[in-house]
Design a protein around this motif. Structure first.
Motif, PDB file in Angstrom:
ATOM      1  N   THR A 217     -91.462  13.087  21.108  1.00 14.37           N
ATOM      2  CA  THR A 217     -90.108  12.513  21.029  1.00 14.37           C
ATOM      3  C   THR A 217     -89.498  12.296  19.551  1.00 14.37           C
ATOM      4  OG1 THR A 217     -90.582  11.305  23.138  1.00 14.37           O
ATOM      5  CG2 THR A 217     -88.832  10.548  22.062  1.00 14.37           C
ATOM      6  N   ILE A 218     -90.459  11.711  18.778  1.00 11.96           N
ATOM      7  CA  ILE A 218     -89.620  11.439  17.478  1.00 11.96           C
ATOM      8  C   ILE A 218     -89.522  12.625  16.726  1.00 11.96           C
ATOM      9  CG2 ILE A 218     -90.433  10.301  15.504  1.00 11.96           C
ATOM     10  CD1 ILE A 218     -92.248   8.292  17.022  1.00 11.96           C
ATOM     11  N   LYS A 220     -88.871  15.544  17.873  1.00  6.62           N
ATOM     12  CA  LYS A 220     -87.696  16.408  18.555  1.00  6.62           C
ATOM     13  C   LYS A 220     -86.384  15.770  18.008  1.00  6.62           C
ATOM     14  CE  LYS A 220     -87.699  15.670  23.096  1.00  6.62           C
ATOM     15  NZ  LYS A 220     -88.244  15.828  24.353  1.00  6.62           N
ATOM     16  N   THR A 221     -86.413  14.391  18.174  1.00  4.69           N
ATOM     17  CA  THR A 221     -85.004  13.704  17.740  1.00  4.69           C
ATOM     18  C   THR A 221     -84.557  14.335  16.164  1.00  4.69           C
ATOM     19  OG1 THR A 221     -85.836  11.776  18.990  1.00  4.69           O
ATOM     20  CG2 THR A 221     -83.986  11.421  17.369  1.00  4.69           C
ATOM     21  N   TRP A 222     -85.695  14.051  15.252  1.00  3.34           N
ATOM     22  CA  TRP A 222     -85.400  14.550  13.723  1.00  3.34           C
ATOM     23  C   TRP A 222     -84.972  16.015  13.655  1.00  3.34           C
ATOM     24  CZ3 TRP A 222     -84.233  11.961   9.944  1.00  3.34           C
ATOM     25  CH2 TRP A 222     -84.391  12.603   8.689  1.00  3.34           C
ATOM     26  N   ILE A 224     -83.553  17.978  16.042  1.00  7.35           N
ATOM     27  CA  ILE A 224     -82.275  18.107  16.808  1.00  7.35           C
ATOM     28  C   ILE A 224     -81.201  17.698  15.688  1.00  7.35           C
ATOM     29  CG2 ILE A 224     -80.599  17.855  18.633  1.00  7.35           C
ATOM     30  CD1 ILE A 224     -83.265  17.845  20.627  1.00  7.35           C
ATOM     31  N   ALA A 225     -81.297  16.460  15.449  1.00  5.08           N
ATOM     32  CA  ALA A 225     -80.436  15.416  14.515  1.00  5.08           C
ATOM     33  C   ALA A 225     -79.958  16.101  13.437  1.00  5.08           C
ATOM     34  CB  ALA A 225     -80.692  14.294  14.365  1.00  5.08           C
TER      35      ALA A 225
ATOM     36  N   HIS B 151     -75.726  18.382  18.138  1.00  5.57           N
ATOM     37  CA  HIS B 151     -76.757  17.476  18.158  1.00  5.57           C
ATOM     38  C   HIS B 151     -76.882  16.814  19.255  1.00  5.57           C
ATOM     39  CE1 HIS B 151     -76.733  18.455  13.831  1.00  5.57           C
ATOM     40  NE2 HIS B 151     -75.332  17.950  13.591  1.00  5.57           N
ATOM     41  N   ASN B 152     -77.441  17.509  20.327  1.00 12.37           N
ATOM     42  CA  ASN B 152     -77.497  17.079  21.765  1.00 12.37           C
ATOM     43  C   ASN B 152     -78.666  16.160  22.061  1.00 12.37           C
ATOM     44  OD1 ASN B 152     -79.156  19.100  21.365  1.00 12.37           O
ATOM     45  ND2 ASN B 152     -78.857  19.868  23.392  1.00 12.37           N
ATOM     46  N   THR B 153     -78.868  15.114  21.434  1.00 15.05           N
ATOM     47  CA  THR B 153     -79.939  14.103  21.663  1.00 15.05           C
ATOM     48  C   THR B 153     -78.784  13.018  22.365  1.00 15.05           C
ATOM     49  OG1 THR B 153     -79.428  13.292  19.415  1.00 15.05           O
ATOM     50  CG2 THR B 153     -81.506  14.590  19.581  1.00 15.05           C
ATOM     51  N   ILE B 182     -83.925  11.559  24.909  1.00 23.29           N
ATOM     52  CA  ILE B 182     -84.917  10.830  24.013  1.00 23.29           C
ATOM     53  C   ILE B 182     -85.384   9.576  24.636  1.00 23.29           C
ATOM     54  CG2 ILE B 182     -85.184   9.956  21.631  1.00 23.29           C
ATOM     55  CD1 ILE B 182     -85.143  13.070  21.632  1.00 23.29           C
ATOM     56  N   VAL B 192     -84.377   5.714  17.538  1.00 28.46           N
ATOM     57  CA  VAL B 192     -85.484   6.732  16.733  1.00 28.46           C
ATOM     58  C   VAL B 192     -84.588   7.274  15.603  1.00 28.46           C
ATOM     59  CG1 VAL B 192     -86.687   8.883  16.939  1.00 28.46           C
ATOM     60  CG2 VAL B 192     -86.924   6.897  18.833  1.00 28.46           C
ATOM     61  N   LEU B 193     -83.423   7.746  15.975  1.00 28.90           N
ATOM     62  CA  LEU B 193     -82.947   8.410  14.657  1.00 28.90           C
ATOM     63  C   LEU B 193     -82.634   7.641  13.519  1.00 28.90           C
ATOM     64  CD1 LEU B 193     -81.931  11.057  13.449  1.00 28.90           C
ATOM     65  CD2 LEU B 193     -79.812  10.758  14.728  1.00 28.90           C
ATOM     66  N   LEU B 196     -85.434   6.450  11.491  1.00 23.78           N
ATOM     67  CA  LEU B 196     -85.957   7.426  10.486  1.00 23.78           C
ATOM     68  C   LEU B 196     -85.126   7.774   9.434  1.00 23.78           C
ATOM     69  CD1 LEU B 196     -87.463  10.251  12.867  1.00 23.78           C
ATOM     70  CD2 LEU B 196     -88.846   8.685  11.741  1.00 23.78           C
TER      71      LEU B 196
END
Lengths: 290, 290
Positions: A217-218, A220-222, A224-225, B151-153, B182, B192-193, B196
């Motif tokens: 999950t972590i 994937k977030t990075w 995509i973002a 950015h489709n989270t 997420i 999460v985003l 990080l």
């Protein structure tokens, strides 16, 4: 500006071999030094593997250039002999302060006065070593990243005593061997790359240890973002979980908790990351280099 | 599991509009609420712009789907009317605690009992708001990132009181409107985003403020070492330097030094990042959305 043409690399470990081979591939005359002929025999195997990696990837097909580059390399276990004609000595020996200091002391009496000394140390500052070189004006850090043919940064970091002309010569040299020179204006532990990477990876470790989210999950977030090809746990697997463990063990309480988690979940089961085919993720087994 | 079909979005700012339009584009019946008809009139312009962006990018050419999606949107400045048929209300109003609390209090008496409430708040935890909703079991955070079509989270974060079935329904809903869900297992400031991103961007700011290297060098290092398309200062320019300034101002001494640097070097000269065509870098001027 002096142009450097003869290069001696001290240490034929993973990175030492890559640095030496990369210089040889770029047409430089290279001497690979290590402590014994037995160690150098292993090094020859590494260089052969590197030649086939370069043939497939960098050279883009078998035109023989990567194999011919091996002819540019001489092997030596005699330090005096290894450095007698060197324009630059790149030191990539184990990260042990006393060992490095002793090596530089020996080197100072063996290398020509013109020879530039450069350390590839990741964890020591060049100012920790400069006095032992006997020539602090001709000494600096030149720091490579694993898989130099892909991650072709060369971080260049002098001390207050480094001669700016020497610094400029090494920047040019880095470019000549196919690296992108990363110029640091001051000393900084971790250089640029690890100064960015460590807090980023620590933050990911904290999310995991605190039970906020799982590695997939972590990551994937990075991805995509930011559009990055890899998230932090994919990077951990590339860096290697043993290295991650050692760094985390030296950190604060949260990092030490993460180190413990790495040990019991992965290291104790031989899962060390990409190199062993499994870490946070599983990887197809393929021939590895280094 | 309940399937949600009618969506009300509170707030038609940059992100509120994107969330509402994205849901409409995915076939949902959407009501866009804002405080006055004058504000809603501006919102219509935003939605039209979004339709043309989607037509060009997401829909991959002018097949009319993106324009037809506008038919799925109803506009309302009457809160009771806006939420009376909502399966889910997504709140994307300004980040002011008292304003949000008052809105949830009003909402609790106006929305059907079945309606799920979700906050898009970046800076508040859902537990800060849950009591004011009157239905903490049907309340959680559903957090989008700017430019939702790229950015489709959708970060989904419940409180200790959120009903797991409601959580699961919202995960499914996020997927149904084209987001990658997420899932956070616990509350965490910054989700999460940002957990990080913030330490990573702080580390880059520190390298700059300490005079170690310049933004281009730092970004280049990150791109080559990790294969990412953008380094930290390129990300700063996308996030926007005003946002970076506000966040840095609330940080430690080094962050405040960076905030001051941002103000005098960029903000005071109208250089706010990509949105204004210049920040750490210069950008070609193009029509912007939102």
């Amino acid at each position: 500006m002096t142009r450097l043409t003869t290069v001696t690399v001290l240490g034929t470990g993973v990175l030492g071999s890559q640095i030496a081979y990369q210089a040889a591939y770029s047409g430089f005359t290279v001497t690979a030094y290590d402590i014994s002929d037995a160690v150098l025999e292993k090094a020859r195997g590494r260089f052969d593997e590197l030649a086939s990696v370069y043939e497939r990837t960098v050279a883009g097909g078998a035109n023989g250039r990567a194999t011919r580059a091996l002819d540019n390399v001489t092997y030596s276990s005699d330090l005096g002999d290894a450095v007698k004609d060197a324009d630059i000595v790149i030191e990539a020996i184990p990260e042990i302060l006393d060992l490095k200091k002793a090596t530089y002391s020996a080197l100072s009496g063996l290398a020509p006065l013109r020879t530039i000394f450069a350390t590839n140390s990741s964890t020591l500052l060049p100012s920790d070593l400069m006095e032992s070189t006997g020539r602090p004006d001709r000494f600096l850090a030149l720091h490579f990243a694993n898989e130099v043919w892909v991650h072709n940064t060369a971080e260049i970091m002098g001390t207050a005593k480094t001669d700016p002309a020497v610094y400029a010569t090494v920047v040019e040299f880095a470019r000549d061997i196919g690296m992108v020179p990363i110029e640091l204006k001051k000393e900084k532990a971790g250089y640029v790359l690890n100064s960015l990477l460590v807090p980023f990876l620590d933050a990911a470790a904290e999310l995991l240890i605190d039970g906020i989210a799982d590695p997939e999950t972590i990551d994937k977030t990075w991805r995509i973002a930011t559009g990055a090809p890899a998230g932090p746990f994919q990077i951990y697997d590339v860096v290697g979980l043993t290295t991650a463990y050692n760094i985390s063990l030296a950190g604060g309480p949260k990092q030490r908790e993460f180190a413990d988690y790495l040990k019991t979940t992965y290291l104790d089961h031989g899962k060390l990351g990409v190199a062993t085919g499994e870490g946070f993720y599983r990887y197809p087994v393929s021939a590895s280099v280094g």
